[in-house]
Design an enzyme around this catalytic site. Structure first.
Site, PDB file in Angstrom:
ATOM      1  NE  ARG A 129      -3.779  -0.119   2.224  1.00  0.00           N
ATOM      2  CZ  ARG A 129      -4.647   0.128   3.206  1.00  0.00           C
ATOM      3  NH1 ARG A 129      -4.693  -0.669   4.266  1.00  0.00           N
ATOM      4  NH2 ARG A 129      -5.453   1.152   3.129  1.00  0.00           N
ATOM      5  CB  SER A 174      -6.391  10.178   2.777  1.00  0.00           C
ATOM      6  OG  SER A 174      -5.791   9.360   3.767  1.00  0.00           O
ATOM      7  CD  GLN A 176      -5.549   5.126   6.601  1.00  0.00           C
ATOM      8  OE1 GLN A 176      -4.646   5.008   5.784  1.00  0.00           O
ATOM      9  NE2 GLN A 176      -6.364   4.136   6.912  1.00  0.00           N
ATOM     10  CG  ASP A 327     -13.296   1.714   5.326  1.00  0.00           C
ATOM     11  OD1 ASP A 327     -12.517   1.773   4.355  1.00  0.00           O
ATOM     12  OD2 ASP A 327     -13.004   2.129   6.463  1.00  0.00           O
ATOM     13  CE  LYS A 354      -9.851   3.181   1.343  1.00  0.00           C
ATOM     14  NZ  LYS A 354      -9.424   4.143   2.346  1.00  0.00           N
TER      15      LYS A 354
END
Ligand code: S3P
Length: 451
Positions: A129, A174, A176, A327, A354
């Site tokens: 990833r 994102s 994250q 998700d 993902k």
């Protein structure tokens, strides 16, 4: 997951009914953040409802390496005795985040403001990833990185002696990436600003403020969110209550919608507006969903959700809804397979990066089970077949828990059983999935890996 033991294929079968009241595990995003902020805080953080899945347990182990004392009490509450901003210890071993993209990216952010080295790795999925999206802003803040292929794990990150506050516009939707910069900012003197053109889940912002961080959020004129952190300030341990993960709740909810004679209640589901895209979409498809007992706890809205067997209709999901249900597309695709007409899902480019290439994994799995799809680089269209989804196929999960659970949900309502090549991956986020679905009336068979 133990990489050396053999894959354990799991098969689900058509159910006669699905009924009961369940609680799904705590939210994965909040669980990672509670452990990390508990580590950066001084004093004790008590966490109830922590997700005890492999991803989060890997983050707990990592936080121990940075100096936190973390224990699980007999009553299920996790305590974190933090080290305090500016006082993290250098890890003495490699940090293995397993399957967890959220874990590794957030921890890299936390560590990037410290003048020591951390080496990160993960499982076969995580090592594929992209990490550059997080490393770019962290390098701007002064961190040095040595990474395989320029941006893949394993990698070593070393923070600058004097980390630099930056202004960073997040180039892709994102949470994250946003969170990595915010976490680095907490240990960086000065003001760091993160601009988010497309809003994503805001658990980091809420929790940093909850731990006493100096964080403000303003709305930009163009609809962006402008988040400012003044770093170097102490954080204080908190009591954190983690509600049920809406991304896990999605599986029993969609199972109930597509199964015959179903009436399932999922309790305490978090309804943070940055996470409710699936509920909105299912309601637009005609799902019989009732939200009761709406309340606010620990700064998050929650409700109990009742889902009953429904006649669903295809819909077009607006692309700008994707961040609030990113998700949930695999399980939405299962609902779409049982809906009348076509369901169009544009704006899916992030699904490609993902735990697996989820767009490809969903297309392949649906095709293997006799469902018609069309897809492009960032879109998917599923043609539904209410009451007559063939099933009977084997799905490759590519180490992706949500692919496994989504297709097992399909098998509860398709004509023939659906098999996933490895059920072990589910432990990433929802170790109790099989037992919980069985309690509701779900039927599984565990196969030997030759089965
Ligand atoms: C998460 C953000 C999302 C999501 C992931 C959890 C988080 O990832 O898919 O499961 O907790 O911040 P991206 O930031 O890559 O969109």
């Amino acid at each position: 997951m133990d990489a050396f033991s053999a894959a354990q294929p799991l098969r689900s079968h058509k159910v006669k009914s699905l009924t009961g009241t369940v609680r799904v595990p705590g939210d994965k995003s909040m669980s990672h953040r509670a452990l990390i902020l508990g580590t950066l805080a001084r004093g004790t953080t008590r966490i109830s409802g922590l997700l005890e899945g492999e991803d989060v347990l890997a983050t707990a182990e990592a936080m121990r390496q940075y100096g936190a004392m973390i224990t699980r009490r007999d009553d299920g509450i996790w305590t974190v005795d933090g080290v305090g901003v500016g006082a993290l210890l250098e890890p003495s071993d490699v940090i293995d985040c397993g399957n967890a993209g959220t874990g590794v990216r957030l921890i890299m952010g936390m560590a990037a403001a410290y003048p020591f080295s951390s080496t990160f790795t993960g499982d076969g999925s995580l090592r594929k990833r992209p990490m550059k999206r997080v490393l770019d802003p962290l390098e701007e803040m002064g961190a040095q990185v040595i990474a395989r292929d320029g941006g893949l794990l394993p990698l070593t990150l070393r923070g600058n002696d004097v980390p630099l506050p930056i202004t960073y516009t997040v180039p892709m939707p994102s949470a994250q990436v946003k969170s990595a910069v915010l976490l680095a900012a907490l240990s960086t003197e000065g003001t760091t600003t993160v601009i988010e053109p497309i809003p994503t889940r805001d658990h980091s912002e809420r929790m940093i403020a909850g731990f006493g961080g100096d964080l403000t959020v303003e709305a930009g004129e163009d609809g962006s969110r402008i988040i400012t952190v003044k770093g170097g300030k102490p954080l204080t341990g908190q009591d954190v209550t983690i509600p049920a993960d809406p991304s896990s709740a999605a599986f029993p909810i969609v199972a109930a919608l597509i199964a015959p004679d179903a009436n399932v209640v999922v309790q305490n589901v978090m309804l943070n507006p940055t996470r409710t895209g699936l509920i909105t979409t299912l309601q637009e498809m005609g799902a019989d969903l009732t939200l009761t007992n709406r309340r606010t706890e620990g700064g998050e809205e929650l409700a109990d959700i009742t889902a009953k067997s429904s006649q669903l209709n295809g819909t077009t999901v607006p692309a700008d809804r994707a961040p609030s249900m990113i998700d949930e597309y695999p399980v939405l695709a299962m609902a779409a397979a049982f809906a009348e007409g076509q369901t169009r899902m544009p704006g899916l480019h992030e699904l490609r990066v993902k735990e697996s290439d989820r767009l490809a994994a969903v297309v392949d799995g649906l095709t293997a089970n006799g469902v018609e799809t069309e897809s492009g680089e960032d879109w998917l269209t599923v043609t539904g077949n209410p009451g007559a989804v063939p099933g009977g196929g084997t799905v490759i999960t590519h180490l992706d828990h949500r692919i496994a659970m989504a297709f097992l949900v399909m098998g509860f309502a398709s004509r023939n059983p659906v098999t996933v090549d490895d059920g072990r991956v589910i432990a990433t986020s929802f170790p109790a999935f099989e037992g919980l679905m069985t309690d509701l009336g779900g039927r599984f068979t565990r196969l030997s890996n030759h089965g």
